[in-house]
Design a protein around this motif. Structure first.
Motif, mmCIF file in Angstrom:
data_model
loop_
_atom_site.group_PDB
_atom_site.id
_atom_site.type_symbol
_atom_site.label_atom_id
_atom_site.label_comp_id
_atom_site.label_asym_id
_atom_site.label_seq_id
_atom_site.Cartn_x
_atom_site.Cartn_y
_atom_site.Cartn_z
ATOM 1 N N GLY A 50 21.904 56.798 32.791
ATOM 2 C CA GLY A 50 22.200 58.158 33.240
ATOM 3 C C GLY A 50 22.554 59.074 32.087
ATOM 4 N N HIS A 51 23.343 58.560 31.153
ATOM 5 C CA HIS A 51 23.672 59.356 29.968
ATOM 6 C C HIS A 51 22.411 59.666 29.168
ATOM 7 N N LEU A 52 21.568 58.653 28.985
ATOM 8 C CA LEU A 52 20.321 58.856 28.241
ATOM 9 C C LEU A 52 19.413 59.859 28.938
ATOM 10 N N ASP A 53 19.375 59.815 30.253
ATOM 11 C CA ASP A 53 18.562 60.741 31.027
ATOM 12 C C ASP A 53 18.980 62.186 30.761
ATOM 13 N N ILE A 54 20.278 62.426 30.777
ATOM 14 C CA ILE A 54 20.781 63.781 30.535
ATOM 15 C C ILE A 54 20.515 64.211 29.089
ATOM 16 N N LEU A 55 20.803 63.319 28.131
ATOM 17 C CA LEU A 55 20.572 63.671 26.726
ATOM 18 C C LEU A 55 19.103 63.966 26.457
ATOM 19 N N ARG A 56 18.225 63.162 27.029
ATOM 20 C CA ARG A 56 16.779 63.369 26.809
ATOM 21 C C ARG A 56 16.332 64.709 27.384
ATOM 22 N N GLU A 57 16.828 65.048 28.560
ATOM 23 C CA GLU A 57 16.460 66.337 29.147
ATOM 24 C C GLU A 57 16.966 67.484 28.281
ATOM 25 N N LEU A 58 18.177 67.355 27.749
ATOM 26 C CA LEU A 58 18.711 68.393 26.875
ATOM 27 C C LEU A 58 17.926 68.497 25.565
ATOM 28 N N LEU A 59 17.443 67.356 25.070
ATOM 29 C CA LEU A 59 16.722 67.357 23.793
ATOM 30 C C LEU A 59 15.333 67.958 23.891
ATOM 31 N N TYR B 273 14.930 46.139 34.624
ATOM 32 C CA TYR B 273 14.466 47.491 34.924
ATOM 33 C C TYR B 273 15.287 48.520 34.148
ATOM 34 N N PHE B 274 16.606 48.360 34.151
ATOM 35 C CA PHE B 274 17.451 49.288 33.403
ATOM 36 C C PHE B 274 17.239 49.154 31.902
ATOM 37 N N ARG B 275 17.046 47.923 31.411
ATOM 38 C CA ARG B 275 16.762 47.744 29.985
ATOM 39 C C ARG B 275 15.494 48.497 29.594
ATOM 40 N N ALA B 276 14.465 48.384 30.413
ATOM 41 C CA ALA B 276 13.211 49.090 30.139
ATOM 42 C C ALA B 276 13.406 50.603 30.228
ATOM 43 N N THR B 277 14.296 51.048 31.096
ATOM 44 C CA THR B 277 14.594 52.474 31.203
ATOM 45 C C THR B 277 15.256 52.980 29.926
ATOM 46 N N VAL B 278 16.154 52.198 29.354
ATOM 47 C CA VAL B 278 16.779 52.557 28.076
ATOM 48 C C VAL B 278 15.702 52.789 27.030
ATOM 49 N N VAL B 279 14.784 51.848 26.911
ATOM 50 C CA VAL B 279 13.716 51.960 25.910
ATOM 51 C C VAL B 279 12.840 53.176 26.197
ATOM 52 N N MET B 280 12.484 53.386 27.463
ATOM 53 C CA MET B 280 11.639 54.512 27.831
ATOM 54 C C MET B 280 12.324 55.836 27.493
ATOM 55 N N LYS B 281 13.615 55.960 27.819
ATOM 56 C CA LYS B 281 14.334 57.208 27.573
ATOM 57 C C LYS B 281 14.517 57.491 26.085
ATOM 58 N N ALA B 282 14.653 56.445 25.277
ATOM 59 C CA ALA B 282 14.898 56.630 23.840
ATOM 60 C C ALA B 282 13.605 56.772 23.042
ATOM 61 N N SER B 283 12.527 56.240 23.545
ATOM 62 C CA SER B 283 11.261 56.239 22.799
ATOM 63 C C SER B 283 10.651 57.635 22.712
ATOM 64 N N GLY B 284 9.974 57.868 21.584
ATOM 65 C CA GLY B 284 9.261 59.125 21.400
ATOM 66 C C GLY B 284 10.071 60.226 20.745
ATOM 67 N N LEU B 285 11.330 59.979 20.503
ATOM 68 C CA LEU B 285 12.156 60.953 19.802
ATOM 69 C C LEU B 285 12.145 60.657 18.312
#
Length: 166
Positions: free
Chosen positions: A151-160, A25-37
């Motif tokens: 969590g780090h990716l979540d914050i970075l994605r929101e900032l981006l 689940y967390f691995r998929a979250t990494v991909v979801m948070k990073a994808s589309g940028l």
């Protein structure tokens, strides 16, 4: 986020299925948070460190390979971007690095980790390092490591781009 194809961890399962369910689940979250940028956003530094979306995914790729291939499986010479000379090497991103390629590399590392894990029981000791950790310990460590960086990716994605979601 739009492309949420994650599978929830099982609510009632054995230890192995529960632990691997949370890690996947967390691995998929990494991909979801990073994808589309785009590549530039993936490499953009928003905090006063080397922490970027692309760098975090590269870090997690190296961590997957280190813990599953080097430690659990005992393979020699597993490549990582960090070294004694550059302990933060996996966080360094160049203009030639494609975020899509970084994500593909991470997904390949996760598949390799699953393959390694299939061959070992939870109680078995790691073949690499000093053999002090069990496979169970590595799984729990990887849940912690991957979850923390989600969590780090979540914050970075929101900032981006303002994207939010768990």
């Amino acid at each position: 986020m739009e492309n949420d194809s994650r599978t929830e961890p099982p609510a009632a399962a054995g230890e192995r299925e529960t632990l691997t369910g949370f890690l996947d689940y967390f691995r998929a979250t990494v991909v979801m948070k990073a994808s589309g940028l785009g590549d530039a956003d993936g490499a953009k530094r928003l905090v006063p460190s080397l922490t970027t979306v692309s760098g975090l995914v590269q870090h997690l790729t190296d961590v997957e390979r280190f813990w599953f291939q080097d430690r659990i499986d005992g393979r020699q010479g597993v490549p990582t971007r960090w070294s004694a000379e550059d302990p933060d090497g996996e966080f360094r991103v160049s203009e030639q690095d494609s975020l899509a390629g970084i994500i593909e590399n991470y997904e390949a590392a996760c598949r390799q980790s699953r393959d390694v894990l299939e061959r070992y029981g939870m109680e078995e000791r790691c073949r690499g390092g000093d053999g002090g950790q069990s496979v169970r310990w590595v799984l729990v460590h990887m849940i912690e490591e991957t979850g923390r960086h989600c969590g780090h990716l979540d914050i970075l994605r929101e900032l981006l781009d303002g994207s939010i979601g768990d």
